[in-house]
Design a protein around this motif. Structure first.
Motif, PDB file in Angstrom:
ATOM      1  N   MET A  84       0.836  -1.194   0.000  1.00 30.74           N
ATOM      2  CA  MET A  84       0.000   0.000   0.000  1.00 30.74           C
ATOM      3  C   MET A  84       0.875   1.249   0.000  1.00 30.74           C
ATOM      4  N   LYS A  85       0.544   2.188  -0.875  1.00 31.45           N
ATOM      5  CA  LYS A  85       1.309   3.423  -0.952  1.00 31.45           C
ATOM      6  C   LYS A  85       0.581   4.553  -0.236  1.00 31.45           C
ATOM      7  N   ILE A  86       1.368   5.407   0.403  1.00 37.67           N
ATOM      8  CA  ILE A  86       0.815   6.522   1.183  1.00 37.67           C
ATOM      9  C   ILE A  86       1.471   7.820   0.747  1.00 37.67           C
ATOM     10  N   SER A  87       0.649   8.840   0.514  1.00 39.32           N
ATOM     11  CA  SER A  87       1.144  10.186   0.230  1.00 39.32           C
ATOM     12  C   SER A  87       1.101  11.011   1.508  1.00 39.32           C
ATOM     13  N   ALA A  88       2.211  11.656   1.831  1.00 42.70           N
ATOM     14  CA  ALA A  88       2.255  12.559   2.983  1.00 42.70           C
ATOM     15  C   ALA A  88       2.046  13.979   2.486  1.00 42.70           C
ATOM     16  N   THR A  89       1.202  14.745   3.188  1.00 45.84           N
ATOM     17  CA  THR A  89       0.904  16.121   2.782  1.00 45.84           C
ATOM     18  C   THR A  89       1.240  17.088   3.906  1.00 45.84           C
ATOM     19  N   VAL A  90       1.762  18.256   3.519  1.00 45.30           N
ATOM     20  CA  VAL A  90       2.119  19.312   4.478  1.00 45.30           C
ATOM     21  C   VAL A  90       1.771  20.660   3.848  1.00 45.30           C
ATOM     22  N   ILE A  91       1.146  21.549   4.625  1.00 44.30           N
ATOM     23  CA  ILE A  91       0.927  22.913   4.145  1.00 44.30           C
ATOM     24  C   ILE A  91       1.906  23.833   4.858  1.00 44.30           C
ATOM     25  N   THR A  92       2.382  24.857   4.144  1.00 46.82           N
ATOM     26  CA  THR A  92       3.443  25.694   4.697  1.00 46.82           C
ATOM     27  C   THR A  92       3.251  27.174   4.391  1.00 46.82           C
ATOM     28  N   LEU A  93       3.857  27.981   5.248  1.00 47.67           N
ATOM     29  CA  LEU A  93       4.048  29.417   5.024  1.00 47.67           C
ATOM     30  C   LEU A  93       5.169  29.870   5.943  1.00 47.67           C
ATOM     31  N   ASN A  94       6.332  30.122   5.357  1.00 53.07           N
ATOM     32  CA  ASN A  94       7.507  30.579   6.117  1.00 53.07           C
ATOM     33  C   ASN A  94       7.810  29.662   7.298  1.00 53.07           C
ATOM     34  N   GLU A  95       8.099  28.408   6.979  1.00 51.20           N
ATOM     35  CA  GLU A  95       8.342  27.394   8.008  1.00 51.20           C
ATOM     36  C   GLU A  95       9.787  26.886   7.996  1.00 51.20           C
ATOM     37  N   GLU A  96      10.728  27.732   7.585  1.00 55.89           N
ATOM     38  CA  GLU A  96      12.106  27.250   7.441  1.00 55.89           C
ATOM     39  C   GLU A  96      12.706  26.727   8.749  1.00 55.89           C
ATOM     40  N   ALA A  97      12.218  27.219   9.885  1.00 54.67           N
ATOM     41  CA  ALA A  97      12.770  26.790  11.166  1.00 54.67           C
ATOM     42  C   ALA A  97      12.309  25.390  11.567  1.00 54.67           C
ATOM     43  N   ALA A  98      11.205  24.933  10.995  1.00 53.32           N
ATOM     44  CA  ALA A  98      10.632  23.659  11.437  1.00 53.32           C
ATOM     45  C   ALA A  98      10.493  22.616  10.345  1.00 53.32           C
ATOM     46  N   ILE A  99      10.455  23.022   9.089  1.00 54.50           N
ATOM     47  CA  ILE A  99      10.055  22.107   8.022  1.00 54.50           C
ATOM     48  C   ILE A  99      11.010  20.928   7.842  1.00 54.50           C
ATOM     49  N   ALA A 100      12.293  21.128   8.077  1.00 53.72           N
ATOM     50  CA  ALA A 100      13.247  20.025   7.909  1.00 53.72           C
ATOM     51  C   ALA A 100      12.958  18.896   8.887  1.00 53.72           C
ATOM     52  N   ARG A 101      12.644  19.254  10.118  1.00 49.73           N
ATOM     53  CA  ARG A 101      12.324  18.242  11.123  1.00 49.73           C
ATOM     54  C   ARG A 101      11.089  17.445  10.708  1.00 49.73           C
ATOM     55  N   ALA A 102      10.076  18.142  10.224  1.00 50.46           N
ATOM     56  CA  ALA A 102       8.845  17.465   9.808  1.00 50.46           C
ATOM     57  C   ALA A 102       9.098  16.537   8.632  1.00 50.46           C
ATOM     58  N   LEU A 103       9.760  17.039   7.610  1.00 47.62           N
ATOM     59  CA  LEU A 103       9.946  16.246   6.393  1.00 47.62           C
ATOM     60  C   LEU A 103      10.911  15.083   6.586  1.00 47.62           C
ATOM     61  N   LEU A 113       0.483  15.901   7.885  1.00 52.13           N
ATOM     62  CA  LEU A 113       1.351  16.361   8.970  1.00 52.13           C
ATOM     63  C   LEU A 113       1.478  17.875   8.880  1.00 52.13           C
ATOM     64  N   ASP A 114       1.409  18.540  10.023  1.00 59.10           N
ATOM     65  CA  ASP A 114       1.636  19.985  10.044  1.00 59.10           C
ATOM     66  C   ASP A 114       3.134  20.259  10.066  1.00 59.10           C
ATOM     67  N   ALA A 115       3.510  21.459   9.626  1.00 60.51           N
ATOM     68  CA  ALA A 115       4.924  21.796   9.534  1.00 60.51           C
ATOM     69  C   ALA A 115       5.605  21.848  10.893  1.00 60.51           C
ATOM     70  N   ASP A 116       4.838  22.068  11.968  1.00 58.31           N
ATOM     71  CA  ASP A 116       5.425  22.128  13.314  1.00 58.31           C
ATOM     72  C   ASP A 116       5.271  20.804  14.058  1.00 58.31           C
ATOM     73  N   GLU A 117       5.092  19.731  13.300  1.00 61.06           N
ATOM     74  CA  GLU A 117       4.942  18.401  13.887  1.00 61.06           C
ATOM     75  C   GLU A 117       6.035  17.463  13.383  1.00 61.06           C
ATOM     76  N   GLU A 118       6.082  16.283  14.001  1.00 61.55           N
ATOM     77  CA  GLU A 118       7.083  15.280  13.646  1.00 61.55           C
ATOM     78  C   GLU A 118       6.508  13.900  13.927  1.00 61.55           C
ATOM     79  N   VAL A 119       6.826  12.940  13.070  1.00 58.70           N
ATOM     80  CA  VAL A 119       6.415  11.561  13.296  1.00 58.70           C
ATOM     81  C   VAL A 119       7.391  10.915  14.266  1.00 58.70           C
ATOM     82  N   SER A 120       6.891  10.386  15.370  1.00 57.93           N
ATOM     83  CA  SER A 120       7.763   9.733  16.345  1.00 57.93           C
ATOM     84  C   SER A 120       8.283   8.414  15.776  1.00 57.93           C
TER      85      SER A 120
END
Length: 256
Positions: A1-20, A78-85
């Motif tokens: 099964m394939k899954i697409s991950a989606t994230v919405i952003t606006l000026n999230e350079e401080a957090a987006i790397a952790r999320a992605l 996933l939100d840009a200020d979140e992370e998958v444990s």
């Protein structure tokens, strides 16, 4: 099964790397950006994300648009200020190799406040429906606290691993979030739903919210962060009721 991950952003350079970086298990990553002027897009593309631009129309609309861009029917939002444990990552990888028993899954979300995980104060488990078959669910069009609404008859299971949430940077940021986003949007939603405020509701909103967060929801077990959360909950409750009163008062004046 394939899954697409989606994230919405606006000026999230401080957090987006952790999320992605926590989405390295996804078959694709779709980022919908609403006009970032920092390095958000550059960072997202460095993780192999497919980035699309869309002018801001609201949280629900942006997330629904991201779903519709996805190549796969199963979506993980996933939100840009979140992370998958790590625990949640293992569960999802295991899920991908088996046939789905449900049409969607609720996932507990663990917030961090003052660098401490908050397991009380009414903040946990804060279950979020984030993994779902888009044929069976879509984002509800609401101004605040957006969520996925499943079609009648759709089945929803639960996962054990946490989404880690880093939404509040400090006390000033928390105060700004309440004053500029949560309280005004909540008041507007209440007003449009026909709800009205009174002097007694404004008076009691704050103390009631503090009592609920700090005592009934055991916020005292979260230490100083729990005390801060309870006080901000009281501020949000008061401001929401007061802004609702302003809306109805202004409407009354216009109708006179």
């Amino acid at each position: 099964m394939k899954i697409s991950a989606t994230v919405i952003t606006l000026n999230e350079e401080a957090a987006i790397a952790r999320a992605l970086s926590s989405l390295d298990w996804a078959d694709e990553i779709v980022v919908v950006d609403s006009g970032s002027t920092d390095k958000t897009i550059e960072i997202a593309e460095s993780f192999g994300a497919r980035v699309s631009h869309r002018n801001w129309t609201g949280f629900s609309d942006q997330k629904q648009f991201a779903d519709e861009l996805a190549e796969n029917d199963w979506i993980f939002s996933l939100d840009a200020d979140e992370e998958v444990s790590p625990e949640l990552k293992k569960e999802i990888i295991s899920f991908k190799t088996t046939k789905a028993d449900y049409d969607g899954f609720k996932i507990p979300r663990l917030a961090f406040y003052m660098n401490r995980p908050i397991r009380h104060s009414g903040w946990y488990p804060d279950a979020q429906l984030r993994l779902y078959d888009r044929k069976k669910g879509r984002w509800k069009s609401v101004p605040v606290h957006e969520s996925v609404e499943m079609t009648p008859g759709a089945s929803v299971g639960k996962l054990k691993g946490d989404i880690l949430h880093y939404s509040v940077q400090n006390a000033v940021h928390h105060h700004k979030m309440i004053g500029e986003r949560y309280a005004p949007l909540a008041a507007r939603a209440m007003f449009e739903a026909g709800r009205r405020s009174t002097y007694s509701k404004i008076l009691l909103a704050g103390p009631s919210a503090f009592f609920r967060s700090y005592l009934l929801k055991a916020g005292y077990l979260d230490g100083l962060p729990g005390l801060a959360i309870a006080n901000f909950a009281a501020h949000h409750a008061f401001l929401k009721q007061f802004l609702l009163w302003e809306l109805q008062h202004n409407q009354k004046e216009r109708n006179q």
